[in-house]
Enzyme design. Structure first.
Site, short mmCIF file in Angstrom:
data_model
loop_
_atom_site.label_atom_id
_atom_site.label_comp_id
_atom_site.label_asym_id
_atom_site.label_seq_id
_atom_site.Cartn_x
_atom_site.Cartn_y
_atom_site.Cartn_z
N GLU A 112 0.81 -1.22 0.00
CA GLU A 112 0.00 0.00 0.00
C GLU A 112 0.84 1.28 0.00
O GLU A 112 0.38 2.33 0.45
CB GLU A 112 -0.95 0.00 1.20
CG GLU A 112 -2.09 -0.97 1.07
CD GLU A 112 -3.18 -0.71 2.08
OE1 GLU A 112 -4.25 -0.21 1.68
OE2 GLU A 112 -2.97 -0.99 3.27
N HIS A 131 0.06 5.30 7.81
CA HIS A 131 -1.15 4.50 7.55
C HIS A 131 -1.25 3.47 8.66
O HIS A 131 -0.28 2.74 8.94
CB HIS A 131 -1.07 3.81 6.20
CG HIS A 131 -2.17 2.80 5.98
ND1 HIS A 131 -3.50 3.09 6.17
CD2 HIS A 131 -2.13 1.50 5.61
CE1 HIS A 131 -4.23 2.03 5.91
NE2 HIS A 131 -3.41 1.04 5.58
N HIS A 133 -4.16 0.85 11.29
CA HIS A 133 -5.45 0.19 11.45
C HIS A 133 -5.88 0.24 12.92
O HIS A 133 -6.43 -0.74 13.43
CB HIS A 133 -5.38 -1.27 11.00
CG HIS A 133 -4.77 -1.46 9.65
ND1 HIS A 133 -3.93 -2.51 9.34
CD2 HIS A 133 -4.88 -0.73 8.51
CE1 HIS A 133 -3.55 -2.43 8.07
NE2 HIS A 133 -4.11 -1.36 7.55
N HIS A 201 -11.28 -0.35 7.16
CA HIS A 201 -9.85 -0.58 6.95
C HIS A 201 -8.97 0.10 7.99
O HIS A 201 -8.31 -0.56 8.78
CB HIS A 201 -9.49 -0.10 5.54
CG HIS A 201 -8.09 -0.41 5.12
ND1 HIS A 201 -7.72 -0.52 3.79
CD2 HIS A 201 -6.94 -0.61 5.82
CE1 HIS A 201 -6.44 -0.79 3.71
NE2 HIS A 201 -5.94 -0.85 4.93
#
Length: 273
Positions: A112, A131, A133, A201
């Site tokens: 990603e 990024h 989660h 996500h």
């Protein structure tokens, strides 16, 4: 004898050609003196960022952080595909803005990484991207309840946190941002905001520096947890736009940011650089 008179005709021609070559090369590429990762402070802090994010529970086996290459704004640096808690300096890789590895050397990059490249491409003010989660964020990514700053230390997350749904444009996928087209769609939803939630996500967090991106990521998670707890007993009273602006300035001043960075580095057992 003057410098001009001291130059031979061949020397003057060489100087002229060199000047023309310099002018023809884009500034970013000229600034990038090497295709390798050197020991500059931004890259050392990226290692610390990975350890902090893992220590604070923002990332687990998955998630990643990056910094824009200060030598070339069209490139960025992040680890090879590895759990953040385990990232070492030797894991760092250099990427072109479209996610192409400059120095792959048989290493597997994060799938990603297009998130990072697309955000850097769209936002000149952003020099670091995270990024993650984080579990406390996910309820706000799968419901119509907006996540908003409710505690002053979380003013850094900004007043608006949009939610991006990959399915709206790309249909059924594995939910991962694997192409620049997907990344650019995400960046368009992010707009000028600091943070973004991804439906089912996780989240994307930006910063002018890696310290800002890390501190924002930590307090984004804390704010989500506090808001969830508050919603169980009543309607949360969030910060006003003026409070967000004033508190954000304080949190990102040396008074707040340097203190927070040193603290989180100590907790993670890393050098604050």
């Amino acid at each position: 004898m003057s410098v001009a008179r001291g130059l031979t005709r061949r020397g003057m021609l060489t100087t002229t050609l060199a000047a023309g070559l310099v002018n023809a090369v884009p500034f970013g590429r000229l600034a990038a003196q090497s295709d390798t990762i050197d020991e500059r402070v931004e890259f050392r802090r990226l290692i610390a960022a990975n350890r902090i994010l893992a220590n604070e529970g923002v990332v687990d086996a998955f998630g990643h952080a990056s910094v824009r290459d200060p030598r070339d704004p069209e490139r960025y640096v992040m680890s090879r595909s590895r759990s953040p808690e385990l990232v070492e300096f030797a894991d760092l890789m250099l990427f072109e803005s479209d996610g192409t590895p400059v120095d792959r050397a048989d290493r597997t990059p994060y799938g990603e990484r297009m998130i990072h490249g697309a955000v850097y491409e769209a936002r000149e003010d952003v020099n670091a991207v995270v990024h993650n989660h984080a579990y406390a964020l996910l309820p706000f990514a799968i419901t119509d309840v907006p996540l908003k700053p409710v505690v002053h230390t979380a003013s850094v997350i900004g007043s608006e946190i949009p939610v991006w749904d990959i399915g709206e444009r790309f249909g059924a996928t594995d939910m991962l941002v694997r192409t620049m087209e997907q990344g650019r769609d995400l960046a368009a939803t992010l707009g000028g905001n600091t943070c973004l939630l991804m439906r089912g996500h996780g989240a994307v967090v930006t910063g002018r520096t890696i310290q800002e991106a890390v501190v924002t990521s930590v307090y984004l998670q804390i704010n989500a947890d506090v808001q969830l707890r508050a919603m169980a007993i009543g309607e949360p009273n969030g910060l006003s736009p003026e409070e967000i602006e004033l508190s954000r300035a304080t949190q990102f001043s040396p008074l707040g940011l340097d203190r927070a960075w040193e603290y989180f580095c100590a907790r993670a057992g890393v050098d604050p650089a």
